[in-house]
Design an enzyme around this catalytic site. Structure first.
Site, PDB file in Angstrom:
ATOM      1  N   ALA A   1     -13.196  -2.380  -6.976  1.00  0.00           N
ATOM      2  CA  ALA A   1     -12.961  -1.047  -7.531  1.00  0.00           C
ATOM      3  C   ALA A   1     -13.945  -0.750  -8.654  1.00  0.00           C
ATOM      4  O   ALA A   1     -14.407   0.393  -8.810  1.00  0.00           O
ATOM      5  CB  ALA A   1     -11.532  -0.942  -8.037  1.00  0.00           C
TER       6      ALA A   1
ATOM      7  N   SER B   1       0.815  -1.212   0.000  1.00  0.00           N
ATOM      8  CA  SER B   1       0.000   0.000   0.000  1.00  0.00           C
ATOM      9  C   SER B   1       0.852   1.267   0.000  1.00  0.00           C
ATOM     10  O   SER B   1       1.821   1.386   0.753  1.00  0.00           O
ATOM     11  CB  SER B   1      -0.923   0.012   1.220  1.00  0.00           C
ATOM     12  OG  SER B   1      -1.648   1.226   1.280  1.00  0.00           O
TER      13      SER B   1
ATOM     14  N   LYS C   1     -13.570  -4.748   1.615  1.00  0.00           N
ATOM     15  CA  LYS C   1     -14.439  -3.610   1.295  1.00  0.00           C
ATOM     16  C   LYS C   1     -15.927  -3.940   1.407  1.00  0.00           C
ATOM     17  O   LYS C   1     -16.732  -3.046   1.679  1.00  0.00           O
ATOM     18  CB  LYS C   1     -14.129  -3.087  -0.109  1.00  0.00           C
ATOM     19  CG  LYS C   1     -12.789  -2.367  -0.210  1.00  0.00           C
ATOM     20  CD  LYS C   1     -12.619  -1.718  -1.572  1.00  0.00           C
ATOM     21  CE  LYS C   1     -11.320  -0.947  -1.643  1.00  0.00           C
ATOM     22  NZ  LYS C   1     -11.177  -0.205  -2.922  1.00  0.00           N
TER      23      LYS C   1
ATOM     24  N   ASN D   1     -14.635   1.865   1.712  1.00  0.00           N
ATOM     25  CA  ASN D   1     -13.181   1.923   1.720  1.00  0.00           C
ATOM     26  C   ASN D   1     -12.639   2.849   2.803  1.00  0.00           C
ATOM     27  O   ASN D   1     -11.434   3.012   2.933  1.00  0.00           O
ATOM     28  CB  ASN D   1     -12.631   2.354   0.349  1.00  0.00           C
ATOM     29  CG  ASN D   1     -12.676   3.850   0.138  1.00  0.00           C
ATOM     30  OD1 ASN D   1     -13.598   4.538   0.595  1.00  0.00           O
ATOM     31  ND2 ASN D   1     -11.689   4.376  -0.568  1.00  0.00           N
TER      32      ASN D   1
ATOM     33  N   ASP E   1     -13.718   6.154  -3.154  1.00  0.00           N
ATOM     34  CA  ASP E   1     -13.197   5.699  -4.447  1.00  0.00           C
ATOM     35  C   ASP E   1     -13.909   6.365  -5.623  1.00  0.00           C
ATOM     36  O   ASP E   1     -13.275   6.727  -6.616  1.00  0.00           O
ATOM     37  CB  ASP E   1     -13.340   4.176  -4.575  1.00  0.00           C
ATOM     38  CG  ASP E   1     -12.258   3.418  -3.830  1.00  0.00           C
ATOM     39  OD1 ASP E   1     -11.184   3.996  -3.586  1.00  0.00           O
ATOM     40  OD2 ASP E   1     -12.492   2.241  -3.489  1.00  0.00           O
TER      41      ASP E   1
ATOM     42  N   GLY F   1      -3.053   5.504 -12.353  1.00  0.00           N
ATOM     43  CA  GLY F   1      -3.696   5.080 -11.117  1.00  0.00           C
ATOM     44  C   GLY F   1      -3.414   5.971  -9.925  1.00  0.00           C
ATOM     45  O   GLY F   1      -4.203   6.010  -8.977  1.00  0.00           O
TER      46      GLY F   1
END
Length: 284
Positions: free
Chosen positions: A133, A15, A67, A88, A104, A250
């Protein structure tokens, strides 16, 4: 007690969230920290129970595979997160009851804000992936008037996602393999249209196969958007640039969604004027 927030998932070592949040904390001179915590599926309930009683804990970001699993463990889920079906970000309310939200969707839309502010005759997005996602991305783009083409290894799952998250549009589900072979489809004039090609899957990530997409399926002037952050320069984006297309990486979504969570956790807006420096750190 030094205030802290963290990101949880399994695995979690990859992460970039600690680097982002701690950079912002340093720039603002806030005496707090942001950590990464590996939480396995059978540990999730105990983790939340323990953090709820920790007065220094300001909340957590939630990544895979939690999630959706986290939702029944929360006292309250904000409407957007409920509509997406994924949380999230978790934070303690004034009485320490745990509330879930989703940053998100807004983070995904942030780098498109200038484009979305314009008028288009037609908006279409080709989205690859049916995971967590993708749920936020489907919801976000449907809210912006896009016709969606959702591609997955299982078209039935793609169809079910569209029916659940965007039931009012004329959207299409298709097998991911359809886009692997070239097409001679004659695209019409797209000058007044907005076309997105979005990799919302883990394909192309380090250790994963590449996304098999032939760029003859992308209309002229499409925008290519890849949510993968490692590597920063993905094969998908490189191929799009070779076609002369505009690209969004991203890190754009990652930083955008993190900024919303940062203000939830620490009560101040993230210092976005330092984004260029932050990007250099994240890509070093």
């Amino acid at each position: 007690m030094k205030p802290y927030a963290e990101v949880i998932g399994d695995p979690i070592a990859q992460s970039k969230s600690p680097a982002i949040h701690n950079f912002w904390l340093g720039r603002l001179g806030i005496d707090a920290e942001y950590r990464a915590c590996n939480v396995q599926a059978d540990e999730l309930a105990d983790y939340l129970a323990a953090r709820r009683t920790d007065l220094a804990w300001r909340g957590c970001n939630v990544t895979m595979p939690h999630k959706q699993a986290v939702i029944p463990l929360l006292y309250n889920v904000e409407p957007l997160a409920e509509a997406i079906g994924a949380v999230n970000t978790v934070y303690p309310a004034f009485d320490r009851s745990l509330t879930g939200t989703n940053t998100d969707a807004a983070g995904f839309l942030e780098p498109l804000s200038g484009t979305l502010g314009k008028t288009h005759l037609f908006r279409m997005a080709r989205i690859f992936g049916t995971g967590g996602a993708a749920r936020a991305i489907i919801t976000a783009l449907a809210s912006q008037g896009f016709t969606l083409v959702l591609a997955g290894r299982d078209p039935g799952k793609a169809r079910a996602l569209l029916d659940e998250l965007a039931p009012e549009g004329e959207h299409h589900a298709i097998d991911l393999a359809h886009f692997a072979e070239p097409t001679d489809f004659p695209f019409d004039d797209r000058e007044s249209c907005l076309d997105l090609v979005v990799n919302a899957s883990s394909l192309g990530m380090q250790g994963q196969p590449l996304l098999a997409f032939d760029w003859s399926h992308a209309p002229p002037r499409s925008i290519a958007y890849d949510i993968v952050t490692a590597p920063h320069e993905t094969h998908f984006l490189q191929a799009a640039r070779d076609q002369g297309l505009h690209t969004i990486d991203g890190l754009s979504m990652l930083i955008g969604q993190a900024a919303i969570a940062f203000e939830v956790f620490f009560g101040q807006p993230a210092p976005r004027e330092h984004d260029d420096e932050l990007r250099r750190i994240l890509t070093a």
